[in-house]
Design an enzyme around this catalytic site. Sequence first.
Site, PDB file in Angstrom:
ATOM      1  N   ASP A  32     -72.746  39.183   7.272  1.00 44.26           N
ATOM      2  CA  ASP A  32     -72.144  39.055   5.945  1.00 44.26           C
ATOM      3  C   ASP A  32     -70.620  38.996   6.029  1.00 44.26           C
ATOM      4  O   ASP A  32     -69.910  39.799   5.438  1.00 44.26           O
ATOM      5  CB  ASP A  32     -72.584  40.214   5.057  1.00 44.26           C
ATOM      6  CG  ASP A  32     -74.098  40.249   4.872  1.00 44.26           C
ATOM      7  OD1 ASP A  32     -74.554  39.928   3.764  1.00 44.26           O
ATOM      8  OD2 ASP A  32     -74.828  40.576   5.830  1.00 44.26           O
ATOM      9  N   ASP A  45     -75.486  35.171   6.351  1.00 45.31           N
ATOM     10  CA  ASP A  45     -74.381  35.140   5.400  1.00 45.31           C
ATOM     11  C   ASP A  45     -73.055  34.950   6.130  1.00 45.31           C
ATOM     12  O   ASP A  45     -72.336  35.908   6.422  1.00 45.31           O
ATOM     13  CB  ASP A  45     -74.351  36.392   4.520  1.00 45.31           C
ATOM     14  CG  ASP A  45     -75.373  36.330   3.400  1.00 45.31           C
ATOM     15  OD1 ASP A  45     -76.112  35.320   3.314  1.00 45.31           O
ATOM     16  OD2 ASP A  45     -75.454  37.293   2.613  1.00 45.31           O
ATOM     17  N   TYR A  73     -70.022  32.379   2.822  1.00 41.24           N
ATOM     18  CA  TYR A  73     -70.009  32.644   1.378  1.00 41.24           C
ATOM     19  C   TYR A  73     -69.404  31.463   0.614  1.00 41.24           C
ATOM     20  O   TYR A  73     -68.677  31.636  -0.358  1.00 41.24           O
ATOM     21  CB  TYR A  73     -69.273  33.939   1.055  1.00 41.24           C
ATOM     22  CG  TYR A  73     -70.109  35.174   1.325  1.00 41.24           C
ATOM     23  CD1 TYR A  73     -70.721  35.860   0.286  1.00 41.24           C
ATOM     24  CD2 TYR A  73     -70.301  35.629   2.617  1.00 41.24           C
ATOM     25  CE1 TYR A  73     -71.500  36.974   0.530  1.00 41.24           C
ATOM     26  CE2 TYR A  73     -71.088  36.738   2.879  1.00 41.24           C
ATOM     27  CZ  TYR A  73     -71.684  37.406   1.831  1.00 41.24           C
ATOM     28  OH  TYR A  73     -72.474  38.506   2.090  1.00 41.24           O
ATOM     29  N   HIS A 132     -82.064  38.517   8.355  1.00 37.08           N
ATOM     30  CA  HIS A 132     -81.075  38.891   7.350  1.00 37.08           C
ATOM     31  C   HIS A 132     -81.468  40.099   6.501  1.00 37.08           C
ATOM     32  O   HIS A 132     -80.670  41.020   6.321  1.00 37.08           O
ATOM     33  CB  HIS A 132     -80.784  37.703   6.433  1.00 37.08           C
ATOM     34  CG  HIS A 132     -79.618  37.922   5.519  1.00 37.08           C
ATOM     35  ND1 HIS A 132     -78.344  38.201   5.983  1.00 37.08           N
ATOM     36  CD2 HIS A 132     -79.525  37.912   4.155  1.00 37.08           C
ATOM     37  CE1 HIS A 132     -77.520  38.357   4.960  1.00 37.08           C
ATOM     38  NE2 HIS A 132     -78.211  38.191   3.839  1.00 37.08           N
ATOM     39  N   HIS A 143     -80.865  45.956  -2.748  1.00 44.33           N
ATOM     40  CA  HIS A 143     -81.849  45.093  -2.086  1.00 44.33           C
ATOM     41  C   HIS A 143     -83.095  45.844  -1.614  1.00 44.33           C
ATOM     42  O   HIS A 143     -83.636  45.544  -0.546  1.00 44.33           O
ATOM     43  CB  HIS A 143     -81.196  44.364  -0.914  1.00 44.33           C
ATOM     44  CG  HIS A 143     -80.028  43.521  -1.301  1.00 44.33           C
ATOM     45  ND1 HIS A 143     -80.117  42.480  -2.203  1.00 44.33           N
ATOM     46  CD2 HIS A 143     -78.719  43.578  -0.924  1.00 44.33           C
ATOM     47  CE1 HIS A 143     -78.923  41.925  -2.355  1.00 44.33           C
ATOM     48  NE2 HIS A 143     -78.060  42.573  -1.610  1.00 44.33           N
ATOM     49  N   HIS A 182     -77.371  41.668   4.873  1.00 41.47           N
ATOM     50  CA  HIS A 182     -77.743  41.630   3.466  1.00 41.47           C
ATOM     51  C   HIS A 182     -77.208  42.813   2.654  1.00 41.47           C
ATOM     52  O   HIS A 182     -76.560  42.629   1.637  1.00 41.47           O
ATOM     53  CB  HIS A 182     -79.258  41.524   3.331  1.00 41.47           C
ATOM     54  CG  HIS A 182     -79.729  40.967   2.024  1.00 41.47           C
ATOM     55  ND1 HIS A 182     -79.088  39.933   1.370  1.00 41.47           N
ATOM     56  CD2 HIS A 182     -80.784  41.301   1.229  1.00 41.47           C
ATOM     57  CE1 HIS A 182     -79.737  39.653   0.251  1.00 41.47           C
ATOM     58  NE2 HIS A 182     -80.757  40.470   0.127  1.00 41.47           N
ATOM     59  N   VAL A 183     -77.505  44.029   3.085  1.00 38.66           N
ATOM     60  CA  VAL A 183     -76.946  45.211   2.430  1.00 38.66           C
ATOM     61  C   VAL A 183     -75.531  45.410   2.959  1.00 38.66           C
ATOM     62  O   VAL A 183     -75.335  45.538   4.168  1.00 38.66           O
ATOM     63  CB  VAL A 183     -77.794  46.461   2.700  1.00 38.66           C
ATOM     64  CG1 VAL A 183     -77.127  47.696   2.097  1.00 38.66           C
ATOM     65  CG2 VAL A 183     -79.190  46.278   2.122  1.00 38.66           C
ATOM     66  N   HIS A 184     -74.556  45.469   2.066  1.00 36.95           N
ATOM     67  CA  HIS A 184     -73.153  45.497   2.479  1.00 36.95           C
ATOM     68  C   HIS A 184     -72.715  46.918   2.815  1.00 36.95           C
ATOM     69  O   HIS A 184     -71.880  47.527   2.147  1.00 36.95           O
ATOM     70  CB  HIS A 184     -72.273  44.896   1.386  1.00 36.95           C
ATOM     71  CG  HIS A 184     -72.629  43.483   1.067  1.00 36.95           C
ATOM     72  ND1 HIS A 184     -72.247  42.870  -0.106  1.00 36.95           N
ATOM     73  CD2 HIS A 184     -73.330  42.557   1.774  1.00 36.95           C
ATOM     74  CE1 HIS A 184     -72.714  41.625  -0.106  1.00 36.95           C
ATOM     75  NE2 HIS A 184     -73.366  41.418   1.024  1.00 36.95           N
TER      76      HIS A 184
END
Length: 434
Positions: free
Chosen positions: A144, A171, A174, A287, A297, A324-326
Amino acid sequence: MRFLVPVTIVLLICVNVAASDYVRPKPRKNLEFPWDRKPSSQPQQVHVSLAGDKHMRVTWVTSDKSSPSMVGYGTSAGRYDYMAQGDSTSYSYVLYKSGKIHHTVIGPLEPNTVYFYRCGGEGPEFQLKTPPAQFPITFAVAGDLGQTGWTKSTLDHIDKCKYEVNLLPGDLSYADYMQHKWDTFGELVQPLASARPWMVTQGNHEKESIPFLMDEFVSYNSRWKMPYEESGSSSNLYYSFEVAGVHVIMLGSYTDNDPGSDQYNWLKADLAKVDRERTPWLIVLFHVPWYNSNEAHQHEGDDMMASMEPLLYASGVDIVFTGHVHAYERTKRVNNGKSDPCGAVHITIGDGGNREGLARKYKDPQPEWSVFREASFGHGEFQIVNSSHSLWTWHRNDDDEPVRSDQVWITSLMSSGCRVEKRHDELRKRLMGP
């Protein structure tokens, strides 16, 4: 720095700095990286990736459509003893027209060697270093990424890491339909991605589909070609590669993965061919996390987990990296929703620096399988020392320097009492038939 670990000794060292004990600095302003198309045949957005045994793929973009997809390379600066010819592609996206995207495979290459190369017969000279043929090897890991001030901090910290291969679990740019942002991302990562192989898989921000007008992943597949054909896959969205005693599988969270799907069948076949004598470490990236105690998520990976986790468990996968999870989270060895000494360690590392910010809320109480979790931007270093021991370190970026915020020695399942070889032989027989 290299670590020597006696094979007869199992070490477990953890450095856990609880999020409640850490005072996070004030947020930094997100930066934008403007893009200005340079109308020439000069190579832009150069990056390299592994492309089968002893080969690497060089990818770059030119605005000159007549520029050749040719790479000259050699082991001495300014001297290109070898030439390779590749191919090119381009794509249109609504009103946007990409430059000419070149993909050229070079090799065979010697391991652990610096090569100098030039793209298209002109422009600056680049250099890359091939990974070693055997342990030790270090992977940098960050998902990400995006294009913000935090991204730049992450890249600066990764640049200080003595790594051989970068792993990115989805990711990337963006861009989110704004195609010129794929170009700015390519320029942003070029200093690192042109020097070490970047191995990536897709995330939700790569989909960019427009019903009845644009298919999914057109930009991603055109720009970031991975060794899917070399690994027997029919899709750039999932593939595998081997490097220095490690078998790495990159899966697609956003393509069919149910039993009977092409990806599922490919994964079964790929796992059945793994030789744990040659590659004692088995790593998987995708991801969407399966084990996630963040409020963001939740349950998005449940279907994929239900279909594919039994395959990974039967094969003795050591580590699973997701994004995916920031935020950052590391688990114990887990399987089927609970701790299991013969399961994989799951690491969520979707904290590269994206523009959407951090996922700060975690579920309370913390699940028993969750060891460490923190909502900070950062990156990881996975140093595989030998066939039995590796050192995982996560560095948060909130500090002026990459602080070692979480660190643990991990023992491979091949060297544990989980009888991976027996399990894998049984899996191979079951999958491949008599």
